[in-house]
Design a protein around this motif. Structure first.
Motif, PDB file in Angstrom:
ATOM      1  N   VAL A  76      56.334 -12.009  94.491  1.00 13.29           N
ATOM      2  CA  VAL A  76      57.024 -13.102  93.794  1.00 13.29           C
ATOM      3  C   VAL A  76      58.517 -12.952  94.076  1.00 13.29           C
ATOM      4  CG1 VAL A  76      57.443 -14.255  91.594  1.00 13.29           C
ATOM      5  CG2 VAL A  76      55.260 -13.085  91.991  1.00 13.29           C
ATOM      6  N   PRO A  77      59.087 -13.814  94.913  1.00 11.46           N
ATOM      7  CA  PRO A  77      60.473 -13.595  95.357  1.00 11.46           C
ATOM      8  C   PRO A  77      61.503 -13.674  94.243  1.00 11.46           C
ATOM      9  CG  PRO A  77      59.662 -15.738  96.080  1.00 11.46           C
ATOM     10  CD  PRO A  77      58.484 -14.995  95.548  1.00 11.46           C
ATOM     11  N   PHE A  78      61.311 -14.592  93.285  1.00 10.49           N
ATOM     12  CA  PHE A  78      62.241 -14.706  92.170  1.00 10.49           C
ATOM     13  C   PHE A  78      61.644 -15.616  91.108  1.00 10.49           C
ATOM     14  CE2 PHE A  78      63.536 -17.766  95.480  1.00 10.49           C
ATOM     15  CZ  PHE A  78      63.405 -18.965  94.785  1.00 10.49           C
ATOM     16  N   ALA A  79      62.252 -15.593  89.921  1.00 13.25           N
ATOM     17  CA  ALA A  79      61.851 -16.479  88.832  1.00 13.25           C
ATOM     18  C   ALA A  79      63.094 -17.165  88.284  1.00 13.25           C
ATOM     19  CB  ALA A  79      61.145 -15.695  87.731  1.00 13.25           C
ATOM     20  N   VAL A  80      62.923 -18.411  87.844  1.00 14.38           N
ATOM     21  CA  VAL A  80      64.018 -19.181  87.262  1.00 14.38           C
ATOM     22  C   VAL A  80      63.606 -19.640  85.870  1.00 14.38           C
ATOM     23  CG1 VAL A  80      65.577 -21.139  87.540  1.00 14.38           C
ATOM     24  CG2 VAL A  80      64.616 -20.028  89.563  1.00 14.38           C
ATOM     25  N   VAL A 127      65.277 -12.345  88.062  1.00 10.04           N
ATOM     26  CA  VAL A 127      65.024 -13.443  87.133  1.00 10.04           C
ATOM     27  C   VAL A 127      66.358 -14.116  86.835  1.00 10.04           C
ATOM     28  CG1 VAL A 127      64.228 -14.101  84.839  1.00 10.04           C
ATOM     29  CG2 VAL A 127      63.028 -12.313  86.108  1.00 10.04           C
ATOM     30  N   PHE A 128      66.463 -15.379  87.183  1.00 10.55           N
ATOM     31  CA  PHE A 128      67.706 -16.132  87.011  1.00 10.55           C
ATOM     32  C   PHE A 128      67.573 -17.019  85.776  1.00 10.55           C
ATOM     33  CE2 PHE A 128      67.220 -14.967  91.381  1.00 10.55           C
ATOM     34  CZ  PHE A 128      68.488 -14.601  91.796  1.00 10.55           C
ATOM     35  N   ILE A 129      68.478 -16.832  84.823  1.00 11.74           N
ATOM     36  CA  ILE A 129      68.399 -17.540  83.548  1.00 11.74           C
ATOM     37  C   ILE A 129      69.616 -18.434  83.383  1.00 11.74           C
ATOM     38  CG2 ILE A 129      68.418 -17.247  81.044  1.00 11.74           C
ATOM     39  CD1 ILE A 129      66.863 -14.627  81.476  1.00 11.74           C
TER      40      ILE A 129
END
Length: 255
Positions: free
Chosen positions: A103-107, A135-137
């Motif tokens: 999973v490359p990243f989460a937003v 994880v970008f929030i």
């Protein structure tokens, strides 16, 4: 991944395809009247929601897909320690060895249940901003961000418009100033769109559907959160509400 087996069978995973997993409106809370408390003081409704999100992350892992939470991860801005702990377990999952590789990243963007002012300063998601570097929030209503290419075969850009009272103004500015810079351009929005299906009625207020149609010609995908029924908007196949993966209350009976 039992809940999603039928969906995965339809997808027929192809390693040459690019996927993205998006959900919204899971409303994590240990303060629920829809479940009983176990001996540790954990509500079974919270445990059920945790399992649903956990399985959805496993789907992203299976598909090697970026993951999007399009608002209302939490049910309220102020939460007890149990709710915060289960949220931390979810976010930390993206940092495990297995998910780092796939999973490359989460937003995550903020929903209307998660902050109490238009400036987005008081949002429960803020405390997780530095919890996981993948994880970008985004909680500020005017925030638009380019994601770094963590995985070299992806050239995605996400424009994030969390819930706020000035969302239509933000979207109009974005529509006016948009310049394509990536292979895939995503708009993440949490809020109502006028005319969207609320289950028992059409939304009487919200962002202009005409504006959404204009944005749909510029973005590859517009992913929305707020209403709990999965639906495409304005008959546009690249604009949709994720919907909730679980009935949240009696009001969701028709969604």
């Amino acid at each position: 991944m039992k809940r999603f087996e039928k969906i995965l069978q339809k997808i027929k995973y192809n390693k040459d395809h690019k996927y993205l997993v998006s959900i919204s409106d899971i409303h994590l809370t240990n303060d629920s009247s829809y479940g009983k408390f176990n001996s540790d003081g954990v509500n079974e409704d919270l445990l059920n929601k945790f399992d649903i999100v956990d399985e959805s992350i496993n789907v992203a892992n299976y598909l090697k897909a970026p993951y999007v939470m399009c608002g209302d991860f939490f049910d309220k801005r102020i939460n007890d320690a149990i709710t915060l702990n289960y949220a931390a377990l979810i976010i930390s999952k993206f940092n495990t060895k297995t998910h780092k590789e796939r999973v490359p990243f989460a937003v995550f963007i903020a929903g209307n249940h998660e902050f109490d002012d238009s400036e987005g300063k008081h949002c429960v998601l803020n405390q997780y901003n530095f919890f996981n570097t993948r994880v970008f929030i985004y909680t500020l209503p005017f925030f638009v961000e380019h994601l770094p290419n963590i995985r070299t075969d992806l050239n995605y850009r996400f424009h994030c418009v969390p819930a706020n009272k000035n969302s239509e103004k933000t979207l109009r500015e974005l529509n006016l100033n948009f310049v394509r810079k990536a292979n895939k351009e995503f708009l993440l929005f949490h809020g109502p769109i006028q005319g969207a299906d609320m289950g028992s009625m059409k939304a009487p207020d919200g962002v202009s559907p005409t504006l959404i149609s204009e944005l749909a010609t510029k973005f590859d995908w517009i992913i929305c959160g707020d209403f709990h029924k999965f639906q495409y908007v304005n008959n546009l196949k690249n604009v949709y509400y994720c919907g909730s993966l679980k009935q949240m209350n009696m009001g969701d009976m028709f969604q």
